[in-house]
Design an enzyme around this catalytic site. Structure first.
Site, short mmCIF file in Angstrom:
data_model
loop_
_atom_site.label_atom_id
_atom_site.label_comp_id
_atom_site.label_asym_id
_atom_site.label_seq_id
_atom_site.Cartn_x
_atom_site.Cartn_y
_atom_site.Cartn_z
N ARG A 238 0.84 -1.24 -0.13
CA ARG A 238 -0.18 -0.06 0.42
C ARG A 238 0.79 1.00 0.27
NH1 ARG A 238 -3.36 -2.17 -2.01
NH2 ARG A 238 -5.00 -3.11 -0.97
N GLU A 267 -2.98 7.94 -4.04
CA GLU A 267 -3.33 7.69 -5.45
C GLU A 267 -4.29 8.57 -5.97
OE1 GLU A 267 -3.63 3.35 -5.21
OE2 GLU A 267 -1.58 3.25 -4.50
N HIS A 285 -0.51 0.46 -9.65
CA HIS A 285 -1.51 -0.12 -8.43
C HIS A 285 -1.66 -1.34 -9.75
CE1 HIS A 285 -3.06 -0.68 -4.64
NE2 HIS A 285 -2.91 -1.76 -5.11
C1 GLV Z 1 -4.16 -5.06 -4.52
O1 GLV Z 1 -4.54 -4.14 -3.39
C2 GLV Z 1 -5.36 -5.41 -3.05
O2 GLV Z 1 -5.62 -5.50 -1.65
O3 GLV Z 1 -6.23 -6.32 -3.92
#
Ligand code: GLV
Length: 326
Positions: A238, A267, A285
């Site tokens: 994250r 983001e 991401h």
């Molecule tokens: C993606 O970042 C997830 O948490 O699945």
């Protein structure tokens, strides 16, 4: 019997739609943009919600959707969900653990190799038409094989990254709040170390912790400056785990050799100081973004919602214990 009213903030994939269409009165929200106010309006009157990690399931949403009983995020990370608020309101919250581990570990490795071997810079050079031909000192990167890999967070994804390192004959260090069982350490040839040792000794630091108050800005100026000047940072967890301003400063001061980030503090933006840097790779991401995995994630979310309305315990209920679900 009437079917439960469910909002899915995305059209999902056919495999997931099949499950939802058969069992729910489902609204798929298809739109180029999804303003928050519109989400709150559409959620009103719904008993189930399927959402993404970009959509906060917080008090505001719970207040706007008083009939809500189950909220399923199509992600393993669930920092978008205020689990305590859901529990107080007796809303079951679910996520999608397990199905994306290998795909995400693959992508962490994609970034490890791409940043270590300057793949993106090389691609840009070729496309520019200015590469003059082979020379001895061009785009010199760092080796991967035989180096030390430091894995921060040794859950399913972190272990998947360690498993993939075996073929590269790496020394594997990991740190985690909980030490892994001895047989896992043995199988993965992984050494449990404290964070300080990991930052100081790793040639690649790969981050696999969930976002929690204790992990926010774990990659701080202090920790970055402990790293080797030849080391690389890779983050597929994250964004807020990395202090991006501190990262830009560490790179500027040559405290580390480079960084590859798939996730960002704010983001969809990356810190502006990172954008012009050649020693940084930025991806939007996409660590779990394979068709098989994203389909499995959507199906898992759909199954959680359907299980709930069939009176079963959703297989991936985060607050099942807090709600006393059997
Ligand atoms: C993606 O970042 C997830 O948490 O699945």
């Amino acid at each position: 019997m009437s079917k439960p009213k469910v909002l899915s903030t995305r059209p999902l994939f056919p495999e997931a739609r099949k499950i939802l269409d058969a069992n729910c009165d489902i609204e798929y929200w298809v739109a180029p943009e999804r303003p928050r106010a519109e989400l709150l309006r559409r959620a009103a009157g719904k008993e189930g919600l399927i959402c993404l990690l970009t959509e906060k399931v917080n008090q505001e949403l719970l207040d706007a959707a008083p009939n809500l009983r189950v909220a399923a995020t199509v992600s393993v990370g669930y920092d978008n969900i205020d689990v305590e608020a859901c529990t107080r309101r007796k809303v079951v919250a679910t996520n999608t653990p397990g199905v994306l581990d290998d795909t995400t570990a693959d992508f962490a490795w994609t970034l490890i190799m791409a940043i270590g071997r300057r793949l993106v810079e090389g691609d840009a050079w070729m496309r520019s038409g200015t590469w003059p031909g082979w020379d001895l000192d061009q785009l010199i990167g760092g080796d991967i094989w035989g180096k030390t890999l430091g894995i921060l967070g040794f859950g399913r994804i972190g272990r998947g990254v360690a498993r993939r390192a075996q073929g590269f004959n790496m020394r594997i260090l990991y740190s985690d709040a909980v030490r892994a069982p001895a047989e896992v350490e043995k199988e993965l040839h992984a050494e449990f170390v404290d964070r300080d040792t990991l930052f100081r000794q790793a040639d690649f630091v790969s981050v696999h912790v969930p976002l929690m108050p204790e992990t926010r800005h774990l990659i701080s100026k202090e920790n970055l400056w402990k790293m080797k000047p030849t080391a690389y940072l890779v983050n597929t967890s994250r964004g807020p785990v990395v202090d991006e301003a501190a990262l830009a400063e560490a790179l500027e001061n040559k405290k580390i050799a480079g960084a590859a980030l798939d996730v960002f503090e704010n983001e969809p933006k990356a810190h502006p100081a990172l954008l012009p840097r050649k020693d940084v790779i930025l991806t939007p991401h996409i660590a779990s973004a394979s068709i098989d995995t994203r389909t499995k994630m959507a199906v898992m979310a759909a199954n959680n919602v359907v299980a709930f309305f069939e009176g079963r315990r959703p297989p991936n209920a985060i607050n099942a214990d807090a709600l006393g679900l059997k």
